[in-house]
Design a protein around this motif. Structure first.
Motif, PDB file in Angstrom:
ATOM      1  N   LYS A   7       0.794  -1.183   0.057  1.00 19.54           N
ATOM      2  CA  LYS A   7       0.035   0.095  -0.099  1.00 19.54           C
ATOM      3  C   LYS A   7       0.807   1.360   0.053  1.00 19.54           C
ATOM      4  CE  LYS A   7      -3.634   2.109   2.873  1.00 19.54           C
ATOM      5  NZ  LYS A   7      -4.121   2.169   3.936  1.00 19.54           N
ATOM      6  N   TYR A   8       0.676   2.131  -0.805  1.00 23.22           N
ATOM      7  CA  TYR A   8       1.377   3.310  -1.242  1.00 23.22           C
ATOM      8  C   TYR A   8       1.151   4.228   0.302  1.00 23.22           C
ATOM      9  CZ  TYR A   8       2.585   8.426  -2.118  1.00 23.22           C
ATOM     10  OH  TYR A   8       3.026   9.683  -1.994  1.00 23.22           O
ATOM     11  N   GLN A   9       2.184   4.776   0.856  1.00 25.91           N
ATOM     12  CA  GLN A   9       2.146   5.228   2.287  1.00 25.91           C
ATOM     13  C   GLN A   9       2.558   7.068   2.052  1.00 25.91           C
ATOM     14  OE1 GLN A   9       3.586   3.541   5.413  1.00 25.91           O
ATOM     15  NE2 GLN A   9       4.036   5.226   6.581  1.00 25.91           N
ATOM     16  N   GLU A  10       3.586   7.274   1.412  1.00 21.38           N
ATOM     17  CA  GLU A  10       4.206   8.475   1.335  1.00 21.38           C
ATOM     18  C   GLU A  10       5.322   8.665   0.269  1.00 21.38           C
ATOM     19  OE1 GLU A  10       4.177   8.789   5.298  1.00 21.38           O
ATOM     20  OE2 GLU A  10       5.821   7.482   5.327  1.00 21.38           O
ATOM     21  N   ILE A  48      11.873   9.421  -2.686  1.00 25.63           N
ATOM     22  CA  ILE A  48      11.645   8.242  -2.208  1.00 25.63           C
ATOM     23  C   ILE A  48      10.377   8.025  -1.987  1.00 25.63           C
ATOM     24  CG2 ILE A  48      12.464   7.071   0.159  1.00 25.63           C
ATOM     25  CD1 ILE A  48      14.538   9.428   0.371  1.00 25.63           C
ATOM     26  N   VAL A  49       9.934   6.855  -2.396  1.00 24.93           N
ATOM     27  CA  VAL A  49       8.521   6.400  -2.409  1.00 24.93           C
ATOM     28  C   VAL A  49       8.187   5.392  -1.435  1.00 24.93           C
ATOM     29  CG1 VAL A  49       6.510   5.719  -3.697  1.00 24.93           C
ATOM     30  CG2 VAL A  49       8.193   7.126  -4.930  1.00 24.93           C
ATOM     31  N   VAL A  50       7.348   5.379  -0.352  1.00 23.71           N
ATOM     32  CA  VAL A  50       7.496   4.598   0.758  1.00 23.71           C
ATOM     33  C   VAL A  50       6.036   3.659   0.341  1.00 23.71           C
ATOM     34  CG1 VAL A  50       7.110   4.005   2.940  1.00 23.71           C
ATOM     35  CG2 VAL A  50       8.474   6.106   2.151  1.00 23.71           C
ATOM     36  N   PHE A  51       6.209   2.340   0.600  1.00 23.15           N
ATOM     37  CA  PHE A  51       5.337   1.521   0.466  1.00 23.15           C
ATOM     38  C   PHE A  51       4.931   0.828   1.741  1.00 23.15           C
ATOM     39  CE2 PHE A  51       5.718   2.383  -3.722  1.00 23.15           C
ATOM     40  CZ  PHE A  51       4.491   2.486  -4.481  1.00 23.15           C
ATOM     41  N   LYS A  52       3.931   0.265   2.010  1.00 23.09           N
ATOM     42  CA  LYS A  52       3.777  -0.430   3.222  1.00 23.09           C
ATOM     43  C   LYS A  52       3.090  -1.746   3.087  1.00 23.09           C
ATOM     44  CE  LYS A  52       1.878   0.093   8.125  1.00 23.09           C
ATOM     45  NZ  LYS A  52       0.940   0.720   8.885  1.00 23.09           N
ATOM     46  N   LYS A  53       3.605  -2.829   3.549  1.00 20.51           N
ATOM     47  CA  LYS A  53       2.980  -4.155   3.519  1.00 20.51           C
ATOM     48  C   LYS A  53       1.838  -4.274   4.470  1.00 20.51           C
ATOM     49  CE  LYS A  53       3.986  -9.047   4.003  1.00 20.51           C
ATOM     50  NZ  LYS A  53       5.232  -9.726   4.605  1.00 20.51           N
ATOM     51  N   ASP A  54       0.552  -4.817   3.639  1.00 22.80           N
ATOM     52  CA  ASP A  54      -0.753  -4.668   4.255  1.00 22.80           C
ATOM     53  C   ASP A  54      -0.743  -5.486   5.324  1.00 22.80           C
ATOM     54  OD1 ASP A  54      -3.050  -3.322   4.162  1.00 22.80           O
ATOM     55  OD2 ASP A  54      -4.001  -4.306   2.544  1.00 22.80           O
ATOM     56  N   GLY A  55      -1.779  -5.209   6.253  1.00 27.85           N
ATOM     57  CA  GLY A  55      -2.050  -6.432   7.372  1.00 27.85           C
ATOM     58  C   GLY A  55      -1.431  -5.879   8.664  1.00 27.85           C
ATOM     59  N   TRP A  77      13.042  16.037  10.105  1.00 29.85           N
ATOM     60  CA  TRP A  77      12.771  14.924   9.491  1.00 29.85           C
ATOM     61  C   TRP A  77      11.395  14.799   9.062  1.00 29.85           C
ATOM     62  CZ3 TRP A  77      15.118   9.961  11.870  1.00 29.85           C
ATOM     63  CH2 TRP A  77      16.704  10.208  11.826  1.00 29.85           C
ATOM     64  N   TYR A  78      10.235  15.585   9.981  1.00 26.10           N
ATOM     65  CA  TYR A  78       9.128  15.338   9.775  1.00 26.10           C
ATOM     66  C   TYR A  78       8.531  16.082   8.379  1.00 26.10           C
ATOM     67  CZ  TYR A  78      10.116  20.271  11.249  1.00 26.10           C
ATOM     68  OH  TYR A  78      10.672  21.509  11.442  1.00 26.10           O
ATOM     69  N   SER A  79       9.324  16.738   7.717  1.00 28.36           N
ATOM     70  CA  SER A  79       9.088  17.395   6.467  1.00 28.36           C
ATOM     71  C   SER A  79       9.090  16.273   5.375  1.00 28.36           C
ATOM     72  CB  SER A  79       9.989  18.400   6.142  1.00 28.36           C
ATOM     73  OG  SER A  79       9.754  18.795   4.867  1.00 28.36           O
ATOM     74  N   ASN A  80       8.377  16.501   4.238  1.00 30.42           N
ATOM     75  CA  ASN A  80       8.570  15.350   3.068  1.00 30.42           C
ATOM     76  C   ASN A  80       9.549  15.836   2.126  1.00 30.42           C
ATOM     77  OD1 ASN A  80       7.114  17.454   1.739  1.00 30.42           O
ATOM     78  ND2 ASN A  80       6.368  16.046   0.433  1.00 30.42           N
ATOM     79  N   VAL A  81      10.564  17.048   2.566  1.00 28.21           N
ATOM     80  CA  VAL A  81      11.529  17.266   1.589  1.00 28.21           C
ATOM     81  C   VAL A  81      12.834  17.348   2.722  1.00 28.21           C
ATOM     82  CG1 VAL A  81      12.610  19.280   0.274  1.00 28.21           C
ATOM     83  CG2 VAL A  81      10.268  18.879   0.307  1.00 28.21           C
ATOM     84  N   TRP A  82      13.719  16.678   2.293  1.00 27.86           N
ATOM     85  CA  TRP A  82      15.212  16.357   3.399  1.00 27.86           C
ATOM     86  C   TRP A  82      16.202  17.103   2.394  1.00 27.86           C
ATOM     87  CZ3 TRP A  82      14.477  10.661   4.685  1.00 27.86           C
ATOM     88  CH2 TRP A  82      13.528  10.437   5.421  1.00 27.86           C
ATOM     89  N   TYR A 112      11.626   3.336   9.299  1.00 27.02           N
ATOM     90  CA  TYR A 112      10.646   2.498   8.695  1.00 27.02           C
ATOM     91  C   TYR A 112      10.997   1.089   8.794  1.00 27.02           C
ATOM     92  CZ  TYR A 112       8.832   6.358   5.993  1.00 27.02           C
ATOM     93  OH  TYR A 112       8.151   7.616   5.626  1.00 27.02           O
ATOM     94  N   SER A 113      11.925   0.737  10.087  1.00 26.69           N
ATOM     95  CA  SER A 113      12.343  -0.630  10.276  1.00 26.69           C
ATOM     96  C   SER A 113      12.586  -0.668  11.836  1.00 26.69           C
ATOM     97  CB  SER A 113      13.554  -0.774   9.550  1.00 26.69           C
ATOM     98  OG  SER A 113      14.701  -0.343   9.736  1.00 26.69           O
ATOM     99  N   TYR A 114      12.633  -1.876  12.385  1.00 20.68           N
ATOM    100  CA  TYR A 114      13.138  -2.109  13.777  1.00 20.68           C
ATOM    101  C   TYR A 114      14.168  -2.874  13.845  1.00 20.68           C
ATOM    102  CZ  TYR A 114       8.298  -0.749  15.300  1.00 20.68           C
ATOM    103  OH  TYR A 114       7.294   0.218  15.660  1.00 20.68           O
ATOM    104  N   VAL A 115      14.957  -2.671  14.894  1.00 21.99           N
ATOM    105  CA  VAL A 115      16.164  -3.305  15.265  1.00 21.99           C
ATOM    106  C   VAL A 115      15.780  -4.936  15.020  1.00 21.99           C
ATOM    107  CG1 VAL A 115      17.738  -3.984  16.936  1.00 21.99           C
ATOM    108  CG2 VAL A 115      17.247  -1.757  16.656  1.00 21.99           C
TER     109      VAL A 115
END
Length: 194
Positions: A7-10, A48-55, A77-82, A112-115
């Motif tokens: 699923k497209y996130q941002e 950078i296009v971010v997709f998320k696995k559904d579920g 980091w909260y901005s969509n322009v870095w 977008y990830s955990y240790v």
């Protein structure tokens, strides 16, 4: 991506500071041929296009993966322009196609990830994402078809942790197709539990 269940996130824009843009052949074309249709602008933005696995998502290592909120605020980091400085011409990696700064990979991996997660890079290039993922306590898998980059990757990532075993493996295309069923099963299980 959506066709295979994501699923497209941002979308995040990476803006390279103008003062640090490398002198490119694109810019030189108009200088050598100052006529219409010879203009090729320097690319100072990348997406950078971010997709998320559904579920349902089951985070592991939640506290260990906590984001530094003061850095998040301070570096916007909260901005969509870095705005992050790209790999400079004096960096030995700059001679390779499309190198990007470690900071860019660090932000994306942090947000977008955990240790303990697996970071997959289907276009490994010089190994920036794999190197940063390792430093941040993530496992990493990368694919690269340019065999000239093999030694660069080896130099940047001399040891990688993959499922608790200390090793870096470079598989040629045919070897990768025959990847052991045990390793494929481990990867599949880890990905399904995300």
């Amino acid at each position: 991506m959506q066709d295979i269940g994501f699923k497209y996130q941002e979308r995040i824009i990476w803006k390279k500071p103008e003062g640090y843009i490398r002198i490119s052949r694109r810019r030189g074309v108009l200088i050598q041929h100052p006529y219409p249709l010879y203009f090729y602008p320097d690319n100072i933005y990348e997406e950078i296009v971010v997709f998320k696995k559904d579920g349902n998502f089951k985070p592991r290592n939640k506290e260990e993966s906590k984001i530094d909120i003061s850095r998040f605020q301070r570096e916007k980091w909260y901005s969509n322009v870095w705005e992050i400085t790209n790999v400079l011409p004096n960096n030995k990696l700059s001679k390779f196609t499309a190198p990007f700064p470690e900071e860019l990979a660090r932000r994306v991996i942090t947000l977008y990830s955990y240790v303990g997660d697996i970071v997959l890079n289907p276009f490994t290039g010089t190994g920036t994402t794999l190197k940063v993922a390792k430093e941040m306590g993530r496992d990493a898998i990368g694919y690269e078809i340019d065999l000239e980059l093999k030694e660069v990757i080896r130099e940047r990532i001399p040891v990688n942790t993959l499922f608790g075993e200390e090793k870096v493996e470079f598989l040629e295309r045919e070897d990768a197709k025959r990847l052991s069923s045990g390793m494929r099963t481990k990867i599949k299980e880890r990905l399904e539990n995300k």
